[in-house]
Write a protein that holds these residues in place. Structure first.
Motif, PDB file in Angstrom:
ATOM      1  N   VAL A  56       0.870  -1.172   0.000  1.00 43.87           N
ATOM      2  CA  VAL A  56       0.000   0.000   0.000  1.00 43.87           C
ATOM      3  C   VAL A  56       0.907   1.221   0.000  1.00 43.87           C
ATOM      4  CG1 VAL A  56      -1.806   1.275   1.225  1.00 43.87           C
ATOM      5  CG2 VAL A  56      -1.745  -1.242   1.352  1.00 43.87           C
ATOM      6  N   GLY A  57       0.652   2.141  -0.936  1.00 49.37           N
ATOM      7  CA  GLY A  57       1.456   3.352  -0.993  1.00 49.37           C
ATOM      8  C   GLY A  57       0.602   4.562  -1.305  1.00 49.37           C
ATOM      9  N   HIS A  58       0.916   5.670  -0.663  1.00 56.68           N
ATOM     10  CA  HIS A  58       0.184   6.918  -0.866  1.00 56.68           C
ATOM     11  C   HIS A  58       1.067   7.941  -1.564  1.00 56.68           C
ATOM     12  CE1 HIS A  58      -0.935  11.032   0.584  1.00 56.68           C
ATOM     13  NE2 HIS A  58      -2.066  10.635   0.038  1.00 56.68           N
ATOM     14  N   SER A  59       0.531   8.622  -2.552  1.00 52.81           N
ATOM     15  CA  SER A  59       1.201   9.688  -3.284  1.00 52.81           C
ATOM     16  C   SER A  59       2.494   9.149  -3.899  1.00 52.81           C
ATOM     17  CB  SER A  59       1.420  10.895  -2.364  1.00 52.81           C
ATOM     18  OG  SER A  59       1.710  12.054  -3.085  1.00 52.81           O
ATOM     19  N   MET A  60       3.648   9.657  -3.482  1.00 50.54           N
ATOM     20  CA  MET A  60       4.917   9.128  -3.986  1.00 50.54           C
ATOM     21  C   MET A  60       5.018   7.629  -3.690  1.00 50.54           C
ATOM     22  SD  MET A  60       8.733  10.255  -2.869  1.00 50.54           S
ATOM     23  CE  MET A  60      10.193   9.574  -3.613  1.00 50.54           C
ATOM     24  N   GLY A  61       4.553   7.229  -2.525  1.00 57.49           N
ATOM     25  CA  GLY A  61       4.570   5.827  -2.153  1.00 57.49           C
ATOM     26  C   GLY A  61       3.734   4.956  -3.075  1.00 57.49           C
TER      27      GLY A  61
ATOM     28  N   HIS B  48      -8.602   7.240  -4.988  1.00 53.04           N
ATOM     29  CA  HIS B  48      -8.280   8.652  -5.226  1.00 53.04           C
ATOM     30  C   HIS B  48      -9.404   9.500  -4.654  1.00 53.04           C
ATOM     31  CE1 HIS B  48      -5.546  11.172  -7.822  1.00 53.04           C
ATOM     32  NE2 HIS B  48      -6.381  12.052  -7.305  1.00 53.04           N
ATOM     33  N   GLY B  49      -9.030  10.548  -3.951  1.00 54.71           N
ATOM     34  CA  GLY B  49     -10.015  11.466  -3.392  1.00 54.71           C
ATOM     35  C   GLY B  49     -10.620  12.364  -4.456  1.00 54.71           C
ATOM     36  N   ALA B  50     -11.928  12.487  -4.445  1.00 55.58           N
ATOM     37  CA  ALA B  50     -12.622  13.318  -5.447  1.00 55.58           C
ATOM     38  C   ALA B  50     -12.252  14.797  -5.305  1.00 55.58           C
ATOM     39  CB  ALA B  50     -14.132  13.138  -5.320  1.00 55.58           C
ATOM     40  N   GLN B  51     -11.851  15.218  -4.110  1.00 62.90           N
ATOM     41  CA  GLN B  51     -11.480  16.617  -3.886  1.00 62.90           C
ATOM     42  C   GLN B  51      -9.962  16.819  -3.828  1.00 62.90           C
ATOM     43  OE1 GLN B  51     -14.401  15.308  -2.316  1.00 62.90           O
ATOM     44  NE2 GLN B  51     -15.361  16.441  -3.979  1.00 62.90           N
ATOM     45  N   ASP B  52      -9.208  15.904  -4.392  1.00 57.34           N
ATOM     46  CA  ASP B  52      -7.746  15.990  -4.410  1.00 57.34           C
ATOM     47  C   ASP B  52      -7.311  17.124  -5.328  1.00 57.34           C
ATOM     48  OD1 ASP B  52      -4.978  15.634  -4.650  1.00 57.34           O
ATOM     49  OD2 ASP B  52      -5.129  13.447  -4.674  1.00 57.34           O
ATOM     50  N   LYS B  53      -6.691  18.144  -4.761  1.00 54.50           N
ATOM     51  CA  LYS B  53      -6.206  19.282  -5.548  1.00 54.50           C
ATOM     52  C   LYS B  53      -4.709  19.169  -5.844  1.00 54.50           C
ATOM     53  CE  LYS B  53      -9.805  22.482  -4.136  1.00 54.50           C
ATOM     54  NZ  LYS B  53     -10.774  21.584  -4.624  1.00 54.50           N
TER      55      LYS B  53
ATOM     56  N   HIS C  39      -6.335  14.943  -1.018  1.00 56.54           N
ATOM     57  CA  HIS C  39      -5.129  14.153  -1.260  1.00 56.54           C
ATOM     58  C   HIS C  39      -4.652  13.412  -0.005  1.00 56.54           C
ATOM     59  CE1 HIS C  39      -1.563  12.928  -3.434  1.00 56.54           C
ATOM     60  NE2 HIS C  39      -0.810  13.372  -2.436  1.00 56.54           N
ATOM     61  N   LEU C  40      -4.852  14.017   1.133  1.00 55.89           N
ATOM     62  CA  LEU C  40      -4.349  13.437   2.380  1.00 55.89           C
ATOM     63  C   LEU C  40      -5.368  12.542   3.082  1.00 55.89           C
ATOM     64  CD1 LEU C  40      -2.481  16.577   3.762  1.00 55.89           C
ATOM     65  CD2 LEU C  40      -1.536  14.632   2.493  1.00 55.89           C
ATOM     66  N   PHE C  41      -6.596  12.469   2.570  1.00 52.95           N
ATOM     67  CA  PHE C  41      -7.655  11.681   3.192  1.00 52.95           C
ATOM     68  C   PHE C  41      -7.766  12.034   4.671  1.00 52.95           C
ATOM     69  CE2 PHE C  41      -6.664   9.498  -0.651  1.00 52.95           C
ATOM     70  CZ  PHE C  41      -7.867   8.952  -1.075  1.00 52.95           C
TER      71      PHE C  41
ATOM     72  N   GLY D 155     -13.568   9.906   5.387  1.00 51.42           N
ATOM     73  CA  GLY D 155     -12.754   9.533   4.232  1.00 51.42           C
ATOM     74  C   GLY D 155     -11.653   8.555   4.594  1.00 51.42           C
ATOM     75  N   VAL D 156     -10.971   8.790   5.680  1.00 55.21           N
ATOM     76  CA  VAL D 156      -9.884   7.900   6.076  1.00 55.21           C
ATOM     77  C   VAL D 156     -10.446   6.534   6.480  1.00 55.21           C
ATOM     78  CG1 VAL D 156      -9.634   8.528   8.519  1.00 55.21           C
ATOM     79  CG2 VAL D 156      -7.647   7.803   7.232  1.00 55.21           C
ATOM     80  N   ASN D 157     -11.614   6.532   7.112  1.00 57.64           N
ATOM     81  CA  ASN D 157     -12.239   5.253   7.465  1.00 57.64           C
ATOM     82  C   ASN D 157     -12.627   4.474   6.215  1.00 57.64           C
ATOM     83  OD1 ASN D 157     -11.971   5.737  10.190  1.00 57.64           O
ATOM     84  ND2 ASN D 157     -14.038   6.538  10.439  1.00 57.64           N
ATOM     85  N   ARG D 158     -13.143   5.163   5.203  1.00 56.89           N
ATOM     86  CA  ARG D 158     -13.509   4.486   3.959  1.00 56.89           C
ATOM     87  C   ARG D 158     -12.259   3.969   3.246  1.00 56.89           C
ATOM     88  NH1 ARG D 158     -16.564   6.685  -1.262  1.00 56.89           N
ATOM     89  NH2 ARG D 158     -16.672   4.701  -2.344  1.00 56.89           N
ATOM     90  N   LEU D 159     -11.196   4.775   3.256  1.00 58.11           N
ATOM     91  CA  LEU D 159      -9.923   4.354   2.661  1.00 58.11           C
ATOM     92  C   LEU D 159      -9.437   3.061   3.310  1.00 58.11           C
ATOM     93  CD1 LEU D 159      -7.234   5.166   0.983  1.00 58.11           C
ATOM     94  CD2 LEU D 159      -6.470   5.993   3.208  1.00 58.11           C
ATOM     95  N   ILE D 160      -9.430   3.024   4.615  1.00 56.12           N
ATOM     96  CA  ILE D 160      -8.975   1.839   5.343  1.00 56.12           C
ATOM     97  C   ILE D 160      -9.878   0.644   5.029  1.00 56.12           C
ATOM     98  CG2 ILE D 160      -8.717   0.826   7.656  1.00 56.12           C
ATOM     99  CD1 ILE D 160      -7.832   3.717   8.551  1.00 56.12           C
TER     100      ILE D 160
END
Length: 163
Positions: free
Chosen positions: A30-35, A107-112, A140-142, A147-152
């Motif tokens: 699992v990787g976020h952004s650069m990860g 991907h977050g719908a509000q990711d700027k 972008h940061l959830f 949002g973070v709960n849904r991501l997990i």
């Protein structure tokens, strides 16, 4: 440079080697952004990796130089011009084309910070073994709690099913 895609991939590979020496044989990354880009690069090369969850990663990190420069200056990570020049050699999309494992992209719908088009391109490159989910209410940061709960929940469900 203190951190770059190649260095981070090397660190990840070493971590997988260490875990393998402890008896673990298959991995979900699992990787976020650069990860997200790092886990795609590693997953394309390492047959121990069985599935990937990419969270708001870039297909072409060099295509967003203004954001990259601003982040580098904010966190004090070396010379932005040198890093931006390095990014010209990074092609996450090429690694994605070599993936033979299931991939979930969140991907977050509000990711700027990272355009959704980057995730859409990765999904199209990876093809049928990839699922893209756009999470409403997430940046972008959830960082927002629902949002973070849904991501997990999405990542956990995917990994449980694929491993």
């Amino acid at each position: 440079m203190d951190s770059n895609y190649d260095k981070e991939q090397g660190d990840l590979h070493s971590a997988l080697d260490h875990l393998e020496s402890m008896g673990y044989t298959k991995f979900a990354l699992v990787g976020h952004s650069m990860g997200g880009g790092v886990v795609i690069m590693e997953g394309a090369l390492d047959r121990r990796v069985k599935t990937i969850v990419d969270v708001a990663g870039a297909a072409h990190p060099q295509l967003n130089p203004q954001v990259t420069r601003a982040v580098l200056l904010k966190i004090g990570l070396g010379d932005p011009d040198r890093y931006l020049n390095y990014l010209k050699s990074v092609d996450i999309n090429r690694s994605a084309a070599n993936l033979e494992i299931p991939v979930l992209i969140l991907h977050g719908a509000q990711d700027k910070r990272m355009p959704i088009a980057e995730s859409e391109e990765l999904k199209n490159t990876i093809g049928i073994k990839c699922e893209l989910k756009i999470l409403s209410g997430c940046d972008h940061l959830f960082a927002v709690m629902p949002g973070v709960n849904r991501l997990i929940a999405e990542a956990t469900s995917w990994i449980t099913e694929k491993l």
